[in-house]
Every structure is written in C-alpha cells, then in structure tokens.
Design a protein around this motif. Structure first.
Motif, mmCIF file in Angstrom:
data_model
loop_
_atom_site.group_PDB
_atom_site.id
_atom_site.type_symbol
_atom_site.label_atom_id
_atom_site.label_comp_id
_atom_site.label_asym_id
_atom_site.label_seq_id
_atom_site.Cartn_x
_atom_site.Cartn_y
_atom_site.Cartn_z
ATOM 1 N N GLY A 45 12.781 5.599 -2.886
ATOM 2 C CA GLY A 45 12.563 4.824 -1.680
ATOM 3 C C GLY A 45 13.883 4.253 -1.197
ATOM 4 O O GLY A 45 14.954 4.715 -1.577
ATOM 5 N N SER A 54 8.879 -6.185 -2.372
ATOM 6 C CA SER A 54 7.672 -5.942 -1.577
ATOM 7 C C SER A 54 6.549 -5.372 -2.439
ATOM 8 O O SER A 54 5.575 -4.835 -1.918
ATOM 9 N N GLN A 80 6.867 -2.824 -4.491
ATOM 10 C CA GLN A 80 6.960 -1.370 -4.595
ATOM 11 C C GLN A 80 7.158 -0.853 -6.020
ATOM 12 O O GLN A 80 7.036 0.357 -6.256
ATOM 13 N N ALA A 103 7.769 8.034 -2.782
ATOM 14 C CA ALA A 103 8.344 6.738 -2.422
ATOM 15 C C ALA A 103 9.034 6.875 -1.072
ATOM 16 O O ALA A 103 9.618 7.920 -0.758
ATOM 17 N N ASP A 113 9.965 0.751 1.483
ATOM 18 C CA ASP A 113 9.668 -0.249 0.467
ATOM 19 C C ASP A 113 8.251 -0.106 -0.070
ATOM 20 O O ASP A 113 7.577 -1.099 -0.350
ATOM 21 N N PHE A 114 7.788 1.130 -0.218
ATOM 22 C CA PHE A 114 6.467 1.318 -0.820
ATOM 23 C C PHE A 114 6.451 2.571 -1.694
ATOM 24 O O PHE A 114 7.348 3.411 -1.618
ATOM 25 N N SER A 115 5.422 2.661 -2.537
ATOM 26 C CA SER A 115 5.279 3.783 -3.454
ATOM 27 C C SER A 115 3.853 4.272 -3.436
ATOM 28 O O SER A 115 2.918 3.537 -3.085
#
Length: 264
Positions: free
Chosen positions: A196, A217, A219, A253, A256-258
């Motif tokens: 990410g 965040s 993640q 990813a 800011d997320f997975s």
C-alpha cells in the motif's frame, strides 16, 4: 483527453500497436501499465519522473501521454507481470529478471550506485543486490515509494522508503537503496506480496498473513491506532485471516487499506 472520467471508457490506443491481448494491468499514482500475452509492456499517463519507461524523466517538465505506447527498451524480452508505484514501475521477465524505472529518490528502483546523484531513471534496467547481481523475482509489488520482491525460492526482499517501517526492517527506518531480505521470514516460504502507500502485506505458505508499516488507519489489521502498532508497526500476524481455519488465498493493498480473500 486529460479530463477526469466519471464512467468507464474503452482504452482505444492499443489497436495501433497490433499486439496480442492484454493479460494484466497495473496503476500508479498517475500512470498505468499493461502487459500483453506476448510479453510486451505498454505505458501511459504521467511520465514526469520517468515512470513510463520511455527514457524521459524531468521533474521540471510535465510529460503526459494519453495513448498507450510500448516500452521499447523491453522489446524482445518476455515480460510476465508488472507493478506500479506512485512514480516508479517494476516488471518481471520470464527468466525471473526484475526491471525497474522511474523515481529513485528513496531507492525504490533497487539499483544501488547505478546512477549516483540521479533521482529518477526513465530507462528500464535490472534491479541489483548490494553486490551488483541481478535480482530474481517471481512477483513484485510497489507502494508509494517502496518495492517488495518475492523471489522464486519464496524469500521476500524490500527496498525504498522505510519511513513507516514498510520494508519490514525492525528498529531501523532509513531508506534502502538495494533489495534486502526481510529477516522475519527466514526459514519460511512466502507465496504473495502486496504494498500500500506506506504498508506491506506478505502471505506465507503456512497460511500466515503478515503486515508491517503504517497502521494509523487500521490497515495493518490489528485494530485502529493501536499505540506502537499505529506507525512503524510490525511485522505483525493478522490473526483474523491467518491459519488453516481461514486459508488465506489472495492479499491486496492500496493507499491506506488492505484486503484478503480466504477460502474457508
């Protein structure tokens, strides 16, 4: 056409090159890559930092290409996959050679000493280890300014920015100019990598999903803003998607997320 588009539109520039069908695509901050079934690479978008692989690269002159063009430096090389970071690109050939181009401000191209003082390189060239040997890769992933390499043997290497610990190097946050092994995976076979903006994910053959880097965040998958794990976190095992009871199969990813796909 450089206007924002609110609906999907057909990318019409591919017919010009009379190439085989597209098998995969990758998107960076402002550029795109496509790999054909015949092993060609096409690039379009913003090439200010040389991320289009056409040899250009000048941070004072915007280079915008709205029509896909073949990356001629890679002509004759069978490319099997590609990844795009914010301002850099990486691809893998059928002989496992990893090529990189674009911004090298934080070492994300993984070519130590190749061009001293240069912050970008618009020509695709092989990634190199600290001894100048070509890096061999099965898969690659690009974050904003870092790169992950999964070797054919299942080892994970990382290079580039380590500001948030996204390289998995515990206790040190300096940028890495050449790809270095991530020690926590010693003795383990890894099968997938994802990157990410400033965090990374690795999937092992033991059904483990491991995260490291910025987690402000959430993640990293260990809870929101989790004290020491919020930034410079990991490597950390994500219990909720790890183990034989879950059998994770795909990791992803972005920003800011997975995300993870499990088979159970």
């Amino acid at each position: 056409d450089n206007e924002n588009q609110a609906h999907p539109r057909y990318v019409a520039g591919f017919q010009k090159w009379r190439l085989s069908a597209i098998q995969s695509i990758a998107c960076g901050y402002g550029h795109c890559l496509a790999v054909t079934e015949g092993g060609d690479v096409l690039a379009w978008g913003n090439g200010t930092y040389g991320e289009l692989g056409m040899g250009q690269g000048d941070t004072t002159t915007p280079i915008l290409w709205g029509i896909p063009r073949t990356v001629n430096t890679l002509a004759g090389i069978m490319i099997t996959s590609a990844a795009a970071g914010a301002h850099h690109s990486v691809c893998v050939a059928d002989d496992a050679t990893a090529f990189s181009w674009g911004s090298s401000a934080d070492g994300q191209l993984g070519r130590p000493g190749a061009h001293p003082g240069s912050r970008f390189d618009g020509d695709p060239r092989p990634m190199l280890d600290q001894d100048g040997n070509k890096i061999k890769a099965a898969k690659v992933a690009c974050g904003f300014a870092h790169t992950l390499v999964l070797t054919p043997q299942g080892t994970v290497l990382s290079c580039g920015s380590n500001l948030s610990g996204q390289l998995g190097v515990v206790g040190e946050y300096q940028a890495q100019m050449s790809p270095v092994p991530i020690e926590c995976f010693d003795g383990k076979k890894c099968i997938a990598v994802a990157a990410g903006r400033e965090h990374s994910l690795v999937l092992t053959a033991r059904n483990e999903v491991v995260a490291f880097g910025c987690g402000m965040s959430g993640q990293l998958g260990v809870g929101p803003d989790n004290s020491d794990n919020a930034c410079h976190g990991g490597p950390l095992l994500i219990d909720e998607v790890s183990g034989a009871a879950k059998t994770p199969a795909v990791i992803a990813a972005a920003g800011d997320f997975s995300a993870c796909i499990t088979t159970r």
